[in-house]
Write an enzyme that holds these catalytic residues in place. Sequence first.
Site, PDB file in Angstrom:
ATOM      1  N   GLY A 104       0.823  -1.219   0.070  1.00  0.00           N
ATOM      2  CA  GLY A 104       0.098   0.041   0.088  1.00  0.00           C
ATOM      3  C   GLY A 104       0.926   1.355   0.160  1.00  0.00           C
ATOM      4  O   GLY A 104       0.373   2.344  -0.321  1.00  0.00           O
ATOM      5  N   VAL A 146       8.561  -3.114  -4.424  1.00  0.00           N
ATOM      6  CA  VAL A 146       9.702  -3.333  -4.347  1.00  0.00           C
ATOM      7  C   VAL A 146       9.888  -4.221  -5.749  1.00  0.00           C
ATOM      8  O   VAL A 146       9.494  -5.090  -6.427  1.00  0.00           O
ATOM      9  CB  VAL A 146      10.048  -4.602  -3.338  1.00  0.00           C
ATOM     10  CG1 VAL A 146      11.575  -5.177  -3.207  1.00  0.00           C
ATOM     11  CG2 VAL A 146       9.766  -3.782  -2.021  1.00  0.00           C
ATOM     12  N   ASP A 151       8.770  -3.497  13.838  1.00  0.00           N
ATOM     13  CA  ASP A 151       8.127  -4.300  13.103  1.00  0.00           C
ATOM     14  C   ASP A 151       8.524  -5.713  12.821  1.00  0.00           C
ATOM     15  O   ASP A 151       8.712  -5.958  11.629  1.00  0.00           O
ATOM     16  CB  ASP A 151       7.467  -3.494  11.890  1.00  0.00           C
ATOM     17  CG  ASP A 151       6.276  -4.236  11.227  1.00  0.00           C
ATOM     18  OD1 ASP A 151       5.624  -4.967  12.136  1.00  0.00           O
ATOM     19  OD2 ASP A 151       5.986  -4.301  10.084  1.00  0.00           O
TER      20      ASP A 151
END
Length: 651
Positions: free
Chosen positions: A27, A31, A146
């Site tokens: 979103g 890559v 994360d």
Amino acid sequence: MTSTGPSFAGTLLDRRYRVDGLLARGGMSAVYRGVDTRLDRPVAIKIMDSRFADDRTFVDRFENEARSAARLHHPNVVAVHDQGFDTSAGPESKRAFLVMELVDGGTLRDLLDQRGALDVPLALTVFESVLSALAAAHAAGLVHRDVKPENVLIGRGGDAGGVAKVGDFGLVRAVAGSSTTSADVILGTVAYLSPEQVTSGSAGAPGDVYSAGILLYEMLTGRVPYSGDTALSVAYRHVNDDVPAPSREVPGLPPALDELVLRATRRDPNARPADAGAFLAEFARVREELGIARVPIPVPSAPVEEQPDVERTMPVMPTVPAAHGAGGPRGTQALPRDPRYAAPASAYPDTEPEAPAARSGLWTALWVLVGLLLVGGIATGVWWFMGGRWVEVPKVVGMEQQRAEQVLRQAELTPVVTEERHNTTPSGTVIRTEPENGSRALRGEQITVVVSLGRPVVPDIAPGTPLNHAEQAIRDMQLTPKHDPAADEYSAEVPKGTVVRVQPRPGSQANLGDQVTLIVSKGPPPTPVPQVTGMSKQEAFQALREAGFEPFEAGEEFAEGVPAGQVTRTDPQAGATPGNGQRVGVYVSNAVEVPVVIGQPTDRAVRILSRAGLSADADSGTGRFSFVVGQDPSPGTFVARGTTVHLEVIP
């Protein structure tokens, strides 16, 4: 969450990086596989969504975080080579891009999808790589925020199979600072969020430790500890429940692994290991105790849509519980920080019938109250979303610690003090903050305050301290230990191999990195060889043994004045210090004592001397009636065997 956006395949970024095939799209970025045409090497290129390029806060933080990540050089970290902004399609379509090491393989998520729970040796091998990467990042002042299987890449090229690398350092923090995201965004995957990320949005090294603990739980059991119908229910289980021991899901797991997971996932951040470095030390100790060896890491195959992308970590917006979707381990849904959204239902007893006018007035008042509450709520929400949740980190560099903490608390931030040595900043004064002053931070976020301990001083190292402990104490003081074995000394008081003293002396001030010399004990000084000349062999042997030597017979020799059978010398000689336990040769005299032959018939005197090992020299023959009236050497003299004795005889 995927999106369809423009493809950059075929583009040459910054006149250097050729964009080839798409690897993954999220979103907030895409890559691509690419080539650094200058160095002719394959790379991975992450191109951020165009809406971030005009956000000054994002641009500044993107550049800072990229530079910080590029300084990480570790075999288990996906290397960041470069960052920049592409304007090939015009200034209005400028996009930020990041050039990274290309890891040819899959992700830990792919491996878990293919295998389910990993066996213990494989899980620990992968986890050690993840912890090593996080430890290097934490030591450099970077927090990942994360940690999850999607961000652990497994590629080819390891010494024993694949190699696991952690990627996307710094991107989460950069996106979190962007004004294009909601002011109440939580970036992180709901299944791996630490309690403090849910409740206050603060994310530090203990938060990465928590997420790593969840990751280890999932590798050992094949599932995350919490699941639910909504993301909110999953997130608040992190806040309100203790993570269960993985052996409840997989009986037979070693208790030490249970304790490792539970230590990392304590709800109180202060009860966890302080950072990944501390956690790695605990992990290494447990692994050694269990005797579990490293194993090859299999390289999973990953479909294009499953390639790692930090933007699978979706922004979490404050909404009422009814808006939530299911929360799973791979993505987050809308998640409010505070569960106080639904008002409790009230029951009003029906006592007497009300007149219609009274009921109408009551309903009017209620509607007015609801309207006021809605207006107030909307105004609060607008303020909140427009930036009320963010504050600017105040400048506290140069302040005393107590004053700096007070200023940060007044700015609704949480100071966390760390200390380090500094050559010029006085002790107790703030050197820097992380993030630095002027940065945007979430209200309540932890701000690292680095306070000076002043110049380093030579530590007080007591005589007898083990060498490795002394060296570590010097390094802890940010000084450089130096040991020159040629300078070591004998000491009767300090055990061999331990420190006798340091130079400069303890308490001396120094500058960062200065050398501190360690003088190490060679043990007690060696005992000198005792003087045993003139002793009998038995006496000499006993004296040498008592002095700590091993005596042996070295041979016989003549020594003037030393009777036969007595010691003439030792090798090494008396007074030498060859070292305890060394062999010492003992030489014994073979001297002959000249017998008395005066008054003896000459022929008899000759026979007596011959039996003693001597020869005779008579000055006037050996007639039948001659006898000795003098001899030289005189009787009782010690001479070498074979010596000639001159006899004076008459007639």
